[in-house]
Design a protein around this motif. Structure first.
Motif, PDB file in Angstrom:
ATOM      1  N   LYS A   1       7.932 -33.960 -22.619  1.00  0.00           N
ATOM      2  CA  LYS A   1       8.450 -35.501 -22.448  1.00  0.00           C
ATOM      3  C   LYS A   1       7.620 -36.751 -22.048  1.00  0.00           C
ATOM      4  O   LYS A   1       6.822 -36.482 -21.162  1.00  0.00           O
ATOM      5  CB  LYS A   1       9.843 -35.493 -21.414  1.00  0.00           C
ATOM      6  N   GLY A   2       7.916 -37.621 -22.991  1.00  0.00           N
ATOM      7  CA  GLY A   2       6.714 -38.630 -22.691  1.00  0.00           C
ATOM      8  C   GLY A   2       5.347 -38.662 -23.426  1.00  0.00           C
ATOM      9  O   GLY A   2       4.601 -39.762 -23.251  1.00  0.00           O
ATOM     10  N   PHE A   3       5.224 -37.913 -24.295  1.00  0.00           N
ATOM     11  CA  PHE A   3       4.006 -37.692 -25.051  1.00  0.00           C
ATOM     12  C   PHE A   3       4.207 -38.760 -26.003  1.00  0.00           C
ATOM     13  O   PHE A   3       5.066 -38.978 -26.763  1.00  0.00           O
ATOM     14  CB  PHE A   3       3.783 -36.391 -25.893  1.00  0.00           C
ATOM     15  N   PRO A   4       3.043 -39.457 -26.011  1.00  0.00           N
ATOM     16  CA  PRO A   4       3.175 -40.795 -26.905  1.00  0.00           C
ATOM     17  C   PRO A   4       3.262 -40.511 -28.407  1.00  0.00           C
ATOM     18  O   PRO A   4       2.665 -39.802 -28.969  1.00  0.00           O
ATOM     19  CB  PRO A   4       1.776 -41.755 -26.736  1.00  0.00           C
ATOM     20  N   LYS A   5       4.047 -41.577 -29.148  1.00  0.00           N
ATOM     21  CA  LYS A   5       4.075 -41.237 -30.498  1.00  0.00           C
ATOM     22  C   LYS A   5       3.589 -42.678 -31.172  1.00  0.00           C
ATOM     23  O   LYS A   5       3.377 -42.896 -32.303  1.00  0.00           O
ATOM     24  CB  LYS A   5       5.700 -41.258 -30.856  1.00  0.00           C
ATOM     25  N   LYS A   6       3.430 -43.773 -30.027  1.00  0.00           N
ATOM     26  CA  LYS A   6       2.661 -44.978 -30.522  1.00  0.00           C
ATOM     27  C   LYS A   6       1.959 -45.421 -29.646  1.00  0.00           C
ATOM     28  O   LYS A   6       2.051 -45.078 -28.277  1.00  0.00           O
ATOM     29  CB  LYS A   6       4.112 -46.125 -30.999  1.00  0.00           C
ATOM     30  N   PHE A   7       1.123 -46.678 -30.036  1.00  0.00           N
ATOM     31  CA  PHE A   7       0.329 -47.015 -28.706  1.00  0.00           C
ATOM     32  C   PHE A   7       0.455 -48.488 -28.605  1.00  0.00           C
ATOM     33  O   PHE A   7       1.088 -49.118 -29.213  1.00  0.00           O
ATOM     34  CB  PHE A   7      -1.290 -46.622 -29.405  1.00  0.00           C
ATOM     35  N   GLY A   8      -0.517 -49.118 -27.709  1.00  0.00           N
ATOM     36  CA  GLY A   8      -0.243 -50.255 -27.107  1.00  0.00           C
ATOM     37  C   GLY A   8      -1.318 -51.187 -28.263  1.00  0.00           C
ATOM     38  O   GLY A   8      -1.663 -50.740 -29.257  1.00  0.00           O
ATOM     39  N   HIS A   9      -1.865 -52.264 -27.878  1.00  0.00           N
ATOM     40  CA  HIS A   9      -2.657 -53.138 -28.503  1.00  0.00           C
ATOM     41  C   HIS A   9      -3.875 -53.411 -27.887  1.00  0.00           C
ATOM     42  O   HIS A   9      -4.622 -54.296 -28.572  1.00  0.00           O
ATOM     43  CB  HIS A   9      -1.740 -54.467 -28.915  1.00  0.00           C
ATOM     44  N   LYS A  10      -4.151 -53.172 -26.781  1.00  0.00           N
ATOM     45  CA  LYS A  10      -5.487 -53.463 -26.171  1.00  0.00           C
ATOM     46  C   LYS A  10      -6.377 -52.163 -26.242  1.00  0.00           C
ATOM     47  O   LYS A  10      -6.142 -51.201 -25.481  1.00  0.00           O
ATOM     48  CB  LYS A  10      -5.224 -53.756 -24.578  1.00  0.00           C
ATOM     49  N   THR A  11      -7.364 -52.266 -26.987  1.00  0.00           N
ATOM     50  CA  THR A  11      -8.507 -51.056 -27.216  1.00  0.00           C
ATOM     51  C   THR A  11      -9.371 -50.951 -26.280  1.00  0.00           C
ATOM     52  O   THR A  11     -10.049 -51.874 -25.616  1.00  0.00           O
ATOM     53  CB  THR A  11      -9.072 -51.360 -28.663  1.00  0.00           C
ATOM     54  N   ILE A  12      -9.373 -49.811 -25.867  1.00  0.00           N
ATOM     55  CA  ILE A  12     -10.775 -49.323 -24.925  1.00  0.00           C
ATOM     56  C   ILE A  12     -11.320 -48.212 -25.381  1.00  0.00           C
ATOM     57  O   ILE A  12     -10.866 -47.431 -26.269  1.00  0.00           O
ATOM     58  CB  ILE A  12     -10.102 -49.155 -23.495  1.00  0.00           C
ATOM     59  N   ASP A  13     -12.482 -48.332 -25.005  1.00  0.00           N
ATOM     60  CA  ASP A  13     -13.152 -46.663 -25.370  1.00  0.00           C
ATOM     61  C   ASP A  13     -13.485 -46.020 -24.144  1.00  0.00           C
ATOM     62  O   ASP A  13     -13.755 -46.514 -23.224  1.00  0.00           O
ATOM     63  CB  ASP A  13     -14.630 -47.230 -26.048  1.00  0.00           C
ATOM     64  N   VAL A  14     -13.229 -44.638 -24.386  1.00  0.00           N
ATOM     65  CA  VAL A  14     -13.283 -43.643 -23.369  1.00  0.00           C
ATOM     66  C   VAL A  14     -14.693 -42.936 -23.859  1.00  0.00           C
ATOM     67  O   VAL A  14     -14.646 -42.148 -24.971  1.00  0.00           O
ATOM     68  CB  VAL A  14     -12.198 -42.707 -23.308  1.00  0.00           C
ATOM     69  N   ALA A  15     -15.513 -42.567 -22.958  1.00  0.00           N
ATOM     70  CA  ALA A  15     -16.776 -41.938 -23.109  1.00  0.00           C
ATOM     71  C   ALA A  15     -16.218 -40.419 -22.320  1.00  0.00           C
ATOM     72  O   ALA A  15     -16.492 -40.387 -21.117  1.00  0.00           O
ATOM     73  CB  ALA A  15     -17.898 -42.661 -22.502  1.00  0.00           C
ATOM     74  N   PRO A  16     -16.037 -39.629 -23.385  1.00  0.00           N
ATOM     75  CA  PRO A  16     -15.565 -38.293 -22.928  1.00  0.00           C
ATOM     76  C   PRO A  16     -16.931 -37.636 -22.197  1.00  0.00           C
ATOM     77  O   PRO A  16     -17.990 -37.548 -22.583  1.00  0.00           O
ATOM     78  CB  PRO A  16     -15.245 -37.565 -24.090  1.00  0.00           C
TER      79      PRO A  16
END
Length: 128
Positions: free
Chosen positions: A77-92
């Motif tokens: 429950k709560g697993f996203p199906k859509k995203f927001g509009h502010k892009t960030i880059d995550v360095a894994p």
């Protein structure tokens, strides 16, 4: 205490000769967050951890959370199906990449950032 093994001279020379771009470990994960998700990230980082660490921790927490529930992350429950509009880059980090690979979830890394932020923030601040 045992001494940490130092790289050999040959390894050091090979690393020096590598092109700089190949030394960056992994490609960043671009994810679009909502303002609410950015606010959750800000609250988490105010505890003294940097953004990269917090986002990697969120991804790993999401995978651990799913494992504890004995479910696949996509069914939670709560697993996203859509995203927001502010892009960030995550360095894994290497640990995150290893965990994503072991769980066959590299293709779900963006969703894991979003879902992990949600469940980690709820758990950290005891929000129900």
């Amino acid at each position: 205490m045992p001494r940490k093994k130092q790289p050999s001279i040959a390894v050091k020379k090979a690393l020096e000769q590598m092109p700089k771009e190949s030394q960056s470990a992994y490609k960043p994960i671009s994810v679009q967050l909502t303002q609410s998700q950015l606010d959750k990230l800000k609250e988490i980082t105010m505890l003294g951890m940097n953004e990269r660490f917090a986002l990697n921790l969120a991804m790993r927490y999401a995978m651990t959370y799913a494992k504890k529930k004995s479910k696949s992350v996509e069914t939670l429950k709560g697993f996203p199906k859509k995203f927001g509009h502010k892009t960030i880059d995550v360095a894994p980090t290497a640990d995150t990449i290893m965990m994503l690979t072991e769980n066959d979830l590299m293709d779900k890394s963006r969703e894991l950032v979003v879902f992990g932020l949600k469940v980690f923030h709820e758990r950290l601040f005891n929000i129900k």
